[in-house]
Design an enzyme around this catalytic site. Structure first.
Site, PDB file in Angstrom:
ATOM      1  N   LYS A  60       0.822  -1.196   0.000  1.00  0.00           N
ATOM      2  CA  LYS A  60       0.000   0.000   0.000  1.00  0.00           C
ATOM      3  C   LYS A  60       0.864   1.257   0.000  1.00  0.00           C
ATOM      4  CE  LYS A  60      -3.305  -2.087   3.180  1.00  0.00           C
ATOM      5  NZ  LYS A  60      -3.720  -2.008   4.602  1.00  0.00           N
ATOM      6  N   GLU A 116       7.781   2.640  -5.935  1.00  0.00           N
ATOM      7  CA  GLU A 116       7.822   2.121  -4.564  1.00  0.00           C
ATOM      8  C   GLU A 116       7.954   3.268  -3.572  1.00  0.00           C
ATOM      9  OE1 GLU A 116       7.277   0.252  -2.308  1.00  0.00           O
ATOM     10  OE2 GLU A 116       8.163  -1.731  -2.424  1.00  0.00           O
ATOM     11  N   ASP A 117       7.534   3.023  -2.351  1.00  0.00           N
ATOM     12  CA  ASP A 117       7.731   4.027  -1.317  1.00  0.00           C
ATOM     13  C   ASP A 117       9.181   4.003  -0.828  1.00  0.00           C
ATOM     14  OD1 ASP A 117       7.433   1.505  -0.156  1.00  0.00           O
ATOM     15  OD2 ASP A 117       6.005   2.139   1.379  1.00  0.00           O
ATOM     16  N   ASP A 120      14.514  -0.892   1.047  1.00  0.00           N
ATOM     17  CA  ASP A 120      15.268  -1.058   2.288  1.00  0.00           C
ATOM     18  C   ASP A 120      16.304  -2.160   2.026  1.00  0.00           C
ATOM     19  OD1 ASP A 120      15.925  -1.009   5.002  1.00  0.00           O
ATOM     20  OD2 ASP A 120      14.197  -2.153   5.626  1.00  0.00           O
ATOM     21  N   LYS A 148      17.244   3.247   1.459  1.00  0.00           N
ATOM     22  CA  LYS A 148      18.070   3.076   2.670  1.00  0.00           C
ATOM     23  C   LYS A 148      19.261   2.210   2.309  1.00  0.00           C
ATOM     24  CE  LYS A 148      14.805   2.753   6.440  1.00  0.00           C
ATOM     25  NZ  LYS A 148      14.125   1.795   7.339  1.00  0.00           N
ATOM     26  N   PHE A 169      13.568   3.944  10.954  1.00  0.00           N
ATOM     27  CA  PHE A 169      12.256   3.538  10.465  1.00  0.00           C
ATOM     28  C   PHE A 169      11.388   4.778  10.261  1.00  0.00           C
ATOM     29  CE2 PHE A 169       8.087   1.684  10.279  1.00  0.00           C
ATOM     30  CZ  PHE A 169       8.323   0.589   9.460  1.00  0.00           C
ATOM     31  N   VAL A 170      10.972   4.996   9.038  1.00  0.00           N
ATOM     32  CA  VAL A 170      10.244   6.230   8.708  1.00  0.00           C
ATOM     33  C   VAL A 170       8.764   5.964   8.460  1.00  0.00           C
ATOM     34  CG1 VAL A 170      12.244   7.470   7.819  1.00  0.00           C
ATOM     35  CG2 VAL A 170      10.925   6.016   6.273  1.00  0.00           C
ATOM     36  N   ASP A 176       3.842   3.257   6.609  1.00  0.00           N
ATOM     37  CA  ASP A 176       3.145   2.948   7.861  1.00  0.00           C
ATOM     38  C   ASP A 176       4.066   2.322   8.896  1.00  0.00           C
ATOM     39  OD1 ASP A 176       3.458   0.412   6.437  1.00  0.00           O
ATOM     40  OD2 ASP A 176       2.196  -0.418   8.036  1.00  0.00           O
ATOM     41  N   ARG A 182      -0.088   6.408   7.719  1.00  0.00           N
ATOM     42  CA  ARG A 182       0.060   6.573   6.261  1.00  0.00           C
ATOM     43  C   ARG A 182      -0.415   7.934   5.773  1.00  0.00           C
ATOM     44  NH1 ARG A 182       1.349   1.535   3.963  1.00  0.00           N
ATOM     45  NH2 ARG A 182       0.406  -0.277   4.958  1.00  0.00           N
TER      46      ARG A 182
HETATM   47  P1  IMP Z   1      12.671  -4.343   1.624  1.00  0.00           P
HETATM   48  O1  IMP Z   1      12.178  -5.622   0.996  1.00  0.00           O
HETATM   49  O2  IMP Z   1      13.500  -4.609   2.853  1.00  0.00           O
HETATM   50  O3  IMP Z   1      13.379  -3.438   0.641  1.00  0.00           O
HETATM   51  O4  IMP Z   1      11.429  -3.593   2.216  1.00  0.00           O
HETATM   52  C1  IMP Z   1      10.483  -3.086   1.399  1.00  0.00           C
HETATM   53  C2  IMP Z   1       9.198  -2.768   2.139  1.00  0.00           C
HETATM   54  O5  IMP Z   1       9.321  -2.736   3.562  1.00  0.00           O
HETATM   55  C3  IMP Z   1       8.796  -1.379   1.719  1.00  0.00           C
HETATM   56  O6  IMP Z   1       8.021  -1.429   0.555  1.00  0.00           O
HETATM   57  C4  IMP Z   1       8.026  -0.905   2.922  1.00  0.00           C
HETATM   58  O7  IMP Z   1       6.681  -1.287   2.795  1.00  0.00           O
HETATM   59  C5  IMP Z   1       8.644  -1.618   4.089  1.00  0.00           C
HETATM   60  N1  IMP Z   1       9.608  -0.727   4.775  1.00  0.00           N
HETATM   61  C6  IMP Z   1      10.950  -0.809   4.780  1.00  0.00           C
HETATM   62  N2  IMP Z   1      11.516   0.160   5.514  1.00  0.00           N
HETATM   63  C7  IMP Z   1      10.484   0.899   5.984  1.00  0.00           C
HETATM   64  C8  IMP Z   1      10.416   2.093   6.800  1.00  0.00           C
HETATM   65  O8  IMP Z   1      11.404   2.693   7.248  1.00  0.00           O
HETATM   66  N3  IMP Z   1       9.164   2.558   7.050  1.00  0.00           N
HETATM   67  C9  IMP Z   1       8.025   1.959   6.579  1.00  0.00           C
HETATM   68  N4  IMP Z   1       8.051   0.864   5.815  1.00  0.00           N
HETATM   69  C10 IMP Z   1       9.261   0.340   5.511  1.00  0.00           C
HETATM   70 MG    MG Z   2       6.039  -1.034   0.322  1.00  0.00          MG
END
Ligand code: IMP
Ligand code: MG
Length: 192
Positions: A60, A116-117, A120, A148, A169-170, A176, A182
């Protein structure tokens, strides 16, 4: 203050939310987000000139960003969303990902821009790219509002990045914590 900010400026960056007593340290104010999103839109418009694209927002978290970004793109643009759930704790992904809602169209032969938002660890995006590649788009690029890099584990090419964020963590602007925050118009960090 050691970083050159006055005490008043530093205090102004901390705000209360409608969610409760916790306060938020604001990293990106609404006007900062708007200015960067406008720049990204101009870059995308220039790079894809003469082509039609399909924006594929990852649910989302990207819904606010997609809403603003697509209005900054002056091209014929289709808007799609893909829903993804990754198994993991509240603040950490496991890399095991499931598609919970699929695109409504075939993207074969189309120019797909995944929006993407935040990237990470990159594990979610790696899975999504592998999945989308099997659908044979004409091109496949990524636009993420936040990156990140300190936590990146998967090597995914990020074509457009709004802001590089520290390892915190943002929340807000679509992002969210436990499905809350959100709708905050800024991005920040919860102060415990
Ligand atoms: P990744 O697979 O570790 O890159 O994480 C991706 C997903 O984790 C993102 O699409 C977010 O939904 C969630 N996420 C990762 N870091 C954060 C954060 O700092 N705040 C909120 N959601 C996060
Ligand atoms: Mg996401």
């Amino acid at each position: 203050m050691s970083d050159g900010k006055t005490k008043a400026q530093a205090q102004a960056e901390v705000t209360v939310t409608p969610y409760g007593p916790e306060r938020v340290r604001v990293l990106y104010a609404p006007e900062t987000l708007a200015a960067r999103v406008a720049e990204l839109g101009r870059e995308i418009t220039r790079d894809y000139a003469g082509r039609e694209i399909v924006v594929c927002g990852v649910l989302k978290g990207s819904f606010v960003f997609v809403g603003d970004l697509c209005r900054a793109i002056a091209l014929p643009t289709g808007i799609e969303f893909i829903g993804i759930s990754s198994y993991g704790s509240r603040t950490e992904t496991s890399g095991i990902v499931k598609i919970t809602q699929d695109l409504s169209i075939s993207v074969e032969g189309r120019h797909v821009l995944v929006v993407e938002d935040i990237v990470d660890t990159g594990l979610t995006m790696q899975y999504l790219l592998e999945n989308l590649r099997t659908r044979h788009p004409a091109s496949l690029k990524i636009c993420t509002l936040l990156h990140k890099p300190s936590r990146q584990r998967a090597d995914v090419p990020l074509d457009y990045v709004g802001f590089v964020v520290p390892d915190e963590f943002v929340i807000g602007y679509g992002l969210d914590y436990d499905q809350r925050y959100r709708n905050l118009p800024y991005i920040g960090v919860l102060i415990p």
